[in-house]
Design an enzyme around this catalytic site. Structure first.
Site, PDB file in Angstrom:
ATOM      1  N   LEU A 110      10.009   2.231  -4.222  1.00  0.00           N
ATOM      2  CA  LEU A 110      10.307   1.936  -2.828  1.00  0.00           C
ATOM      3  C   LEU A 110       9.039   1.949  -1.996  1.00  0.00           C
ATOM      4  O   LEU A 110       8.059   2.617  -2.337  1.00  0.00           O
ATOM      5  CB  LEU A 110      11.331   2.907  -2.260  1.00  0.00           C
ATOM      6  CG  LEU A 110      11.070   4.411  -2.309  1.00  0.00           C
ATOM      7  CD1 LEU A 110      11.873   5.123  -1.238  1.00  0.00           C
ATOM      8  CD2 LEU A 110      11.454   4.988  -3.684  1.00  0.00           C
ATOM      9  N   ARG A 118       0.816  -1.212   0.000  1.00  0.00           N
ATOM     10  CA  ARG A 118       0.000   0.000   0.000  1.00  0.00           C
ATOM     11  C   ARG A 118       0.849   1.261   0.000  1.00  0.00           C
ATOM     12  O   ARG A 118       0.547   2.207  -0.691  1.00  0.00           O
ATOM     13  CB  ARG A 118      -0.923  -0.027   1.215  1.00  0.00           C
ATOM     14  CG  ARG A 118      -1.933  -1.169   1.154  1.00  0.00           C
ATOM     15  CD  ARG A 118      -2.757  -1.231   2.433  1.00  0.00           C
ATOM     16  NE  ARG A 118      -3.662  -2.379   2.395  1.00  0.00           N
ATOM     17  CZ  ARG A 118      -3.312  -3.604   2.747  1.00  0.00           C
ATOM     18  NH1 ARG A 118      -2.096  -3.860   3.142  1.00  0.00           N
ATOM     19  NH2 ARG A 118      -4.182  -4.592   2.690  1.00  0.00           N
ATOM     20  N   GLY A 119       1.879   1.315   0.830  1.00  0.00           N
ATOM     21  CA  GLY A 119       2.676   2.523   0.949  1.00  0.00           C
ATOM     22  C   GLY A 119       3.850   2.490  -0.003  1.00  0.00           C
ATOM     23  O   GLY A 119       4.890   1.934   0.323  1.00  0.00           O
ATOM     24  N   THR A 120       3.690   3.062  -1.177  1.00  0.00           N
ATOM     25  CA  THR A 120       4.688   2.923  -2.238  1.00  0.00           C
ATOM     26  C   THR A 120       4.813   4.221  -3.020  1.00  0.00           C
ATOM     27  O   THR A 120       3.821   4.909  -3.243  1.00  0.00           O
ATOM     28  CB  THR A 120       4.279   1.793  -3.221  1.00  0.00           C
ATOM     29  OG1 THR A 120       3.869   0.646  -2.488  1.00  0.00           O
ATOM     30  CG2 THR A 120       5.427   1.420  -4.137  1.00  0.00           C
ATOM     31  N   THR A 121       6.040   4.533  -3.469  1.00  0.00           N
ATOM     32  CA  THR A 121       6.241   5.674  -4.351  1.00  0.00           C
ATOM     33  C   THR A 121       7.302   5.318  -5.376  1.00  0.00           C
ATOM     34  O   THR A 121       7.984   4.292  -5.249  1.00  0.00           O
ATOM     35  CB  THR A 121       6.620   6.940  -3.554  1.00  0.00           C
ATOM     36  OG1 THR A 121       6.526   8.088  -4.407  1.00  0.00           O
ATOM     37  CG2 THR A 121       8.023   6.840  -2.972  1.00  0.00           C
TER      38      THR A 121
END
Length: 492
Positions: A332, A313-316
């Site tokens: 990442l 879920r937490g990705t950039t």
């Protein structure tokens, strides 16, 4: 598209992340240098999506030569010990979802060792210079954007699970909101020391010891000390003369995207995109498919899926190209975060051992001493004319649909910006609704005709991922496009 005296470009999910990369490129730094500066900045200004105790994948593609992938994703512990795992519930309005956090959900982080390994292989700017923009921004503060505030609201049960975490991501009264100035002085100090001491700070030094001091951790000093990023040959396939390089196993993202690109015909329709996604979701249980999936790729994907699924879920994402023609794409992630702060560091570690998407059997079901699978997939596409496009996306399970549909549009002849802005269609589960963005009438009519419930979004949305891309032609023409769905910012 324009010719540039110094052919450099950067596209990321935040203006300051892009600026950090672009400034390094302008000073003659390599694409790897730029990715490092941008990644450290992302940990400061995109703090829910990126963290120094997460993991990632880096795709490197020279103008002439074969691409390579550096795997810096998280690793499971070498031995199984009881850990502290807590359950929180996030409210998304029309649905709720359970998350697992706590010290027992922290997997061995790989991002920092990966960045230093990449720097040793293809960097030239001193680490102190690369870290300085992130250090200054963490110490002096930055203004929280609307997107980052929205991400924080979604993760609110995690960011408020501990008073120190809430203070790190806002104040004692509330988590960060758009327009707030967010500082991270402890993180600034850590990055400053990291640039001097190197990755040992995170694998054996004070930061490592602080991580191991968390009550209920399942990590040991041996896990941190023995972690090693791995260079891998990319998964490669061709479509209409385009050479496509993707992340290999144990990542599942590359195989999923390759199967779609290999099986789908030119000028795909919503019906075919829907069918391809159904059959991908079915691959774990069945081998017969309507579409002609490559049997080797399908078998490899089934093998990985048998061990664990993967949706983060937490990705950039960060895409750059330098003056020498080296392209780099770095994705990442910090998961959704473990809901606690490592003492004295300002860092919330990953919660990858608690991610149900990574471990469908639940927290504690991980195999010992393996790389967890991931949906993250930085991509290199080499066109028949020699142009190279570097791209990637955040977006959990939507990574495969965002990147496969963007790649299909590019190969079918769309311009880079058009391909990224084109409406997307996503099926998350076999029995769930088809999520779709608004489109022209013909496309919309085709979506409405699908044999499934339809969840039509009113506009382009963060849900559908954020594809950030750069392209360089053999003659040095440069193009960069960042996805507005995730507040992207591009600079050439």
């Amino acid at each position: 598209m324009k010719a540039n005296k110094h052919p450099i470009a950067a596209a990321t999910g935040h203006r300051l992340t892009t600026q950090a990369a672009y400034d390094v490129l302008s000073a003659g730094g390599t694409a790897v240098d730029a990715c490092i500066a941008a990644a450290l900045m992302a940990c400061v200004v995109e703090p829910v999506l990126a963290g120094p105790m997460g993991g990632g994948f880096l795709m490197l593609a020279p103008l002439h030569g074969a691409p390579r992938v550096l795997d810096g994703f998280v690793q499971t512990p070498r031995r199984r010990i009881p850990g502290d795992v807590q359950q929180v519930e996030a409210d998304f309005g029309d649905t709720t979802q359970i998350f697992h956090i706590g010290a027992g959900t922290v997997a061995t982080p790989g991002l920092i060792p990966m960045l230093f390994e990449a720097h040793a292989r293809a960097g030239k700017t001193p680490m102190r210079e690369l870290a300085q923009p992130a250090i200054e921004t963490a110490r002096n503060g930055h203004v929280v954007t609307t997107l980052q505030a929205e991400v924080a609201q979604i993760a609110a049960p995690i960011l408020t699970a501990d008073p120190r975490t809430q203070q790190r991501f806002g104040t004692a009264e509330r988590i960060m909101q758009a327009g707030d100035t967010l500082t991270a002085p402890d993180l600034a100090d850590v990055l400053e020391v990291l640039a001097i001491e190197g990755p040992r700070l995170f694998t054996e030094g004070e930061v490592a010891q602080a991580l191991l001091s968390l009550d209920g951790t399942v990590l040991t000093a041996d896990d941190l000390r023995r972690y090693a990023p791995k260079w891998r040959d990319p998964l490669q396939m061709t479509r209409r003369g385009w050479q496509v390089s993707l992340t290999p196993s144990p990542s599942i993202g590359g195989a999923q995207i390759a199967l779609m690109l290999d099986a789908l015909p030119d000028q795909v329709t919503p019906a075919l995109l829907h069918l391809a996604q159904i059959e991908l979701l079915n691959l774990r249980e069945k081998s017969d498919t309507t579409l002609r999936f490559d049997p080797t790729l399908a078998a490899e994907l089934r093998k990985t899926l048998a061990r664990h699924d993967a949706r983060l879920r937490g990705t950039t994402h960060i895409s750059v190209t330098d003056q020498q023609g080296l392209g780099a794409a770095l994705t990442l992630s910090n998961g959704t975060g473990a809901g606690m702060i490592v003492p004295g560091t300002g860092i919330m570690p990953n919660n990858m051992l608690g991610e149900e998407d990574l471990l469908p059997a639940g927290p504690g079901s991980w195999e010992q001493d393996i790389r967890l699978a991931s949906a993250m997939c930085p991509i290199s596409l080499r066109a028949p004319d020699g142009s190279i496009t570097m791209m990637g996306s955040g977006g959990s399970s939507r990574i495969r649909t965002a990147l496969s549909q963007t790649a299909l549009h590019l190969i079918d002849g769309m311009a880079l910006e058009q391909a990224i802005l084109a409406p997307r269609l996503h099926l998350d589960t076999l029995n769930g609704p088809v999520a779709a963005e608004p489109a022209e009438e013909r496309w919309y009519d085709a979506i409405r005709a699908l044999p499934a419930d339809l969840n039509l979004w009113p506009d382009r949305a963060m849900y559908f991922g954020g594809v950030h891309a750069v392209r360089r032609s053999p003659r040095g023409q440069i193009e960069a496009v960042a996805d507005p769905r995730r507040d992207g910012f591009a600079q050439t």
